[in-house]
Design a protein around this motif. Structure first.
Motif, PDB file in Angstrom:
ATOM      1  N   GLN A  10      -8.306 -13.394   1.599  1.00 42.83           N
ATOM      2  CA  GLN A  10      -9.420 -14.163   1.049  1.00 42.83           C
ATOM      3  C   GLN A  10      -9.510 -13.974  -0.466  1.00 42.83           C
ATOM      4  OE1 GLN A  10     -12.657 -13.848  -0.356  1.00 42.83           O
ATOM      5  NE2 GLN A  10     -12.961 -16.024   0.034  1.00 42.83           N
ATOM      6  N   ASP A  11      -9.252 -12.757  -0.937  1.00 43.62           N
ATOM      7  CA  ASP A  11      -9.337 -12.437  -2.371  1.00 43.62           C
ATOM      8  C   ASP A  11      -8.342 -11.311  -2.671  1.00 43.62           C
ATOM      9  OD1 ASP A  11      -9.929 -11.517  -4.933  1.00 43.62           O
ATOM     10  OD2 ASP A  11     -12.093 -11.514  -4.618  1.00 43.62           O
ATOM     11  N   GLY A  12      -7.246 -11.667  -3.304  1.00 42.32           N
ATOM     12  CA  GLY A  12      -6.188 -10.698  -3.573  1.00 42.32           C
ATOM     13  C   GLY A  12      -6.636  -9.476  -4.341  1.00 42.32           C
ATOM     14  N   THR A  13      -7.620  -9.636  -5.193  1.00 44.12           N
ATOM     15  CA  THR A  13      -8.081  -8.495  -5.999  1.00 44.12           C
ATOM     16  C   THR A  13      -8.819  -7.453  -5.164  1.00 44.12           C
ATOM     17  OG1 THR A  13     -10.171  -9.548  -6.641  1.00 44.12           O
ATOM     18  CG2 THR A  13      -8.253  -9.949  -8.064  1.00 44.12           C
ATOM     19  N   ALA A  14      -9.141  -7.787  -3.923  1.00 46.53           N
ATOM     20  CA  ALA A  14      -9.837  -6.835  -3.040  1.00 46.53           C
ATOM     21  C   ALA A  14      -8.971  -5.619  -2.725  1.00 46.53           C
ATOM     22  CB  ALA A  14     -10.255  -7.530  -1.742  1.00 46.53           C
ATOM     23  N   LEU A  15      -7.653  -5.718  -2.914  1.00 50.34           N
ATOM     24  CA  LEU A  15      -6.773  -4.578  -2.636  1.00 50.34           C
ATOM     25  C   LEU A  15      -7.179  -3.361  -3.454  1.00 50.34           C
ATOM     26  CD1 LEU A  15      -4.316  -3.615  -1.028  1.00 50.34           C
ATOM     27  CD2 LEU A  15      -2.884  -4.326  -2.950  1.00 50.34           C
ATOM     28  N   ALA A  16      -7.803  -3.563  -4.585  1.00 50.26           N
ATOM     29  CA  ALA A  16      -8.260  -2.448  -5.425  1.00 50.26           C
ATOM     30  C   ALA A  16      -9.242  -1.550  -4.685  1.00 50.26           C
ATOM     31  CB  ALA A  16      -8.917  -2.983  -6.698  1.00 50.26           C
ATOM     32  N   HIS A  17      -9.883  -2.059  -3.638  1.00 46.25           N
ATOM     33  CA  HIS A  17     -10.901  -1.294  -2.909  1.00 46.25           C
ATOM     34  C   HIS A  17     -10.381  -0.713  -1.596  1.00 46.25           C
ATOM     35  CE1 HIS A  17     -13.461  -2.899  -5.950  1.00 46.25           C
ATOM     36  NE2 HIS A  17     -13.147  -4.113  -5.586  1.00 46.25           N
ATOM     37  N   ALA A  18      -9.097  -0.921  -1.314  1.00 51.72           N
ATOM     38  CA  ALA A  18      -8.492  -0.370  -0.100  1.00 51.72           C
ATOM     39  C   ALA A  18      -8.244   1.122  -0.289  1.00 51.72           C
ATOM     40  CB  ALA A  18      -7.177  -1.091   0.185  1.00 51.72           C
ATOM     41  N   SER A  19      -7.975   1.812   0.812  1.00 49.21           N
ATOM     42  CA  SER A  19      -7.633   3.234   0.720  1.00 49.21           C
ATOM     43  C   SER A  19      -6.339   3.383  -0.076  1.00 49.21           C
ATOM     44  CB  SER A  19      -7.469   3.829   2.114  1.00 49.21           C
ATOM     45  OG  SER A  19      -6.309   3.296   2.726  1.00 49.21           O
ATOM     46  N   GLN A  20      -6.159   4.537  -0.658  1.00 51.24           N
ATOM     47  CA  GLN A  20      -4.975   4.809  -1.479  1.00 51.24           C
ATOM     48  C   GLN A  20      -3.693   4.590  -0.674  1.00 51.24           C
ATOM     49  OE1 GLN A  20      -5.693   5.310  -4.667  1.00 51.24           O
ATOM     50  NE2 GLN A  20      -3.519   5.116  -5.113  1.00 51.24           N
ATOM     51  N   GLU A  21      -3.706   4.988   0.593  1.00 55.29           N
ATOM     52  CA  GLU A  21      -2.518   4.845   1.441  1.00 55.29           C
ATOM     53  C   GLU A  21      -2.110   3.385   1.601  1.00 55.29           C
ATOM     54  OE1 GLU A  21      -5.417   6.433   2.738  1.00 55.29           O
ATOM     55  OE2 GLU A  21      -4.748   8.371   1.997  1.00 55.29           O
ATOM     56  N   LEU A  22      -3.094   2.488   1.687  1.00 55.75           N
ATOM     57  CA  LEU A  22      -2.788   1.073   1.923  1.00 55.75           C
ATOM     58  C   LEU A  22      -2.418   0.316   0.655  1.00 55.75           C
ATOM     59  CD1 LEU A  22      -5.457   0.134   4.607  1.00 55.75           C
ATOM     60  CD2 LEU A  22      -3.026   0.585   4.931  1.00 55.75           C
ATOM     61  N   LYS A  23      -2.744   0.841  -0.492  1.00 53.70           N
ATOM     62  CA  LYS A  23      -2.440   0.127  -1.739  1.00 53.70           C
ATOM     63  C   LYS A  23      -0.945  -0.063  -1.950  1.00 53.70           C
ATOM     64  CE  LYS A  23      -6.672   1.212  -4.161  1.00 53.70           C
ATOM     65  NZ  LYS A  23      -7.300   1.924  -5.255  1.00 53.70           N
ATOM     66  N   GLY A  24      -0.114   0.793  -1.348  1.00 49.01           N
ATOM     67  CA  GLY A  24       1.330   0.662  -1.485  1.00 49.01           C
ATOM     68  C   GLY A  24       1.992  -0.093  -0.346  1.00 49.01           C
ATOM     69  N   ASP A  25       1.214  -0.645   0.577  1.00 53.59           N
ATOM     70  CA  ASP A  25       1.747  -1.358   1.739  1.00 53.59           C
ATOM     71  C   ASP A  25       2.397  -2.676   1.301  1.00 53.59           C
ATOM     72  OD1 ASP A  25       1.384  -3.475   3.982  1.00 53.59           O
ATOM     73  OD2 ASP A  25       1.103  -1.563   5.033  1.00 53.59           O
ATOM     74  N   ARG A  26       3.654  -2.857   1.693  1.00 51.96           N
ATOM     75  CA  ARG A  26       4.430  -4.036   1.280  1.00 51.96           C
ATOM     76  C   ARG A  26       3.796  -5.342   1.751  1.00 51.96           C
ATOM     77  NH1 ARG A  26       8.827  -6.744  -0.090  1.00 51.96           N
ATOM     78  NH2 ARG A  26      10.274  -7.720   1.325  1.00 51.96           N
ATOM     79  N   GLU A  27       3.416  -5.427   3.028  1.00 50.88           N
ATOM     80  CA  GLU A  27       2.834  -6.668   3.542  1.00 50.88           C
ATOM     81  C   GLU A  27       1.518  -7.003   2.830  1.00 50.88           C
ATOM     82  OE1 GLU A  27       1.351  -8.863   7.641  1.00 50.88           O
ATOM     83  OE2 GLU A  27       2.175  -6.839   7.775  1.00 50.88           O
ATOM     84  N   LEU A  28       0.714  -5.995   2.555  1.00 52.32           N
ATOM     85  CA  LEU A  28      -0.535  -6.240   1.824  1.00 52.32           C
ATOM     86  C   LEU A  28      -0.231  -6.741   0.416  1.00 52.32           C
ATOM     87  CD1 LEU A  28      -2.679  -3.166   2.928  1.00 52.32           C
ATOM     88  CD2 LEU A  28      -2.936  -5.538   3.652  1.00 52.32           C
ATOM     89  N   GLY A  29       0.765  -6.144  -0.222  1.00 49.57           N
ATOM     90  CA  GLY A  29       1.159  -6.591  -1.562  1.00 49.57           C
ATOM     91  C   GLY A  29       1.608  -8.043  -1.559  1.00 49.57           C
ATOM     92  N   LEU A  30       2.391  -8.430  -0.550  1.00 55.25           N
ATOM     93  CA  LEU A  30       2.840  -9.822  -0.444  1.00 55.25           C
ATOM     94  C   LEU A  30       1.661 -10.770  -0.197  1.00 55.25           C
ATOM     95  CD1 LEU A  30       6.111  -9.353   1.629  1.00 55.25           C
ATOM     96  CD2 LEU A  30       5.917  -9.968  -0.796  1.00 55.25           C
ATOM     97  N   ALA A  31       0.700 -10.326   0.597  1.00 56.62           N
ATOM     98  CA  ALA A  31      -0.488 -11.149   0.844  1.00 56.62           C
ATOM     99  C   ALA A  31      -1.276 -11.349  -0.449  1.00 56.62           C
ATOM    100  CB  ALA A  31      -1.370 -10.506   1.918  1.00 56.62           C
ATOM    101  N   VAL A  32      -1.336 -10.314  -1.277  1.00 54.54           N
ATOM    102  CA  VAL A  32      -2.019 -10.427  -2.573  1.00 54.54           C
ATOM    103  C   VAL A  32      -1.311 -11.459  -3.442  1.00 54.54           C
ATOM    104  CG1 VAL A  32      -2.511  -9.211  -4.740  1.00 54.54           C
ATOM    105  CG2 VAL A  32      -2.985  -8.102  -2.556  1.00 54.54           C
ATOM    106  N   VAL A  33       0.006 -11.361  -3.523  1.00 54.06           N
ATOM    107  CA  VAL A  33       0.783 -12.302  -4.343  1.00 54.06           C
ATOM    108  C   VAL A  33       0.570 -13.728  -3.851  1.00 54.06           C
ATOM    109  CG1 VAL A  33       3.124 -13.016  -4.985  1.00 54.06           C
ATOM    110  CG2 VAL A  33       2.489 -10.590  -5.043  1.00 54.06           C
ATOM    111  N   ARG A  34       0.617 -13.932  -2.529  1.00 51.48           N
ATOM    112  CA  ARG A  34       0.403 -15.278  -1.973  1.00 51.48           C
ATOM    113  C   ARG A  34      -0.982 -15.806  -2.324  1.00 51.48           C
ATOM    114  NH1 ARG A  34       3.639 -13.646   2.341  1.00 51.48           N
ATOM    115  NH2 ARG A  34       1.911 -12.656   3.407  1.00 51.48           N
ATOM    116  N   GLN A  35      -1.991 -14.986  -2.117  1.00 51.55           N
ATOM    117  CA  GLN A  35      -3.366 -15.444  -2.367  1.00 51.55           C
ATOM    118  C   GLN A  35      -3.576 -15.761  -3.849  1.00 51.55           C
ATOM    119  OE1 GLN A  35      -6.359 -14.075  -3.997  1.00 51.55           O
ATOM    120  NE2 GLN A  35      -7.330 -15.970  -3.351  1.00 51.55           N
TER     121      GLN A  35
END
Length: 140
Positions: free
Chosen positions: A107-132
């Protein structure tokens, strides 16, 4: 007892209240008041009305009336579908939930900044951010 609070003449949110007579007050005042709602999960009808408040302003999630809901997976999923920035106000457990974080960044790629530290390096999440974010740029 319920306290009827309003943001505008057309919208009202009934919330449990410890005051004896029902009163009318604005949402900002009522959301700051300690109430039973901050200690227990509200009923489904109240949850949908609180979700409507989030639709208007995601920052309402930081108010005391939402304390129990910030850890409620179902409520936070719905809030993140409205505004990915809801992740900012979520409990630690919610910020560590990969599926919920994925929903927020879709919904909002910039929301990754508020995820847990462990998830900030997740590849699929990173790709979702780029797509959004690339979809958002296409709209400009």
């Amino acid at each position: 007892l319920f306290l009827k609070i309003t943001r505008s003449p057309s919208a009202s949110l009934p919330l449990p209240c410890s005051h004896s007579p029902p009163e009318r007050m604005d949402v900002d005042t009522a959301m700051k008041m300690p109430s039973a709602l901050s200690l227990q999960l509200p009923c489904e009808e109240d949850r949908s009305k609180l979700l409507e408040a989030v639709r208007w302003n995601v920052r309402d999630l930081q108010k005391p009336a939402f304390a129990a809901l910030r850890s409620d997976r179902d409520f936070m999923l719905k809030a993140m579908r409205l505004d990915g920035q809801a992740l900012r106000y979520a409990s630690t457990e919610i910020r560590m939930d990969r599926d919920l974080v994925l929903e927020a960044v879709r919904q909002d790629g910039t929301a990754l900044a508020h995820a847990s530290q462990e998830l900030k390096g997740d590849r699929e999440l990173g790709l979702a951010v780029v797509r959004q974010l690339s979809e958002a740029l296409e709209e400009v």
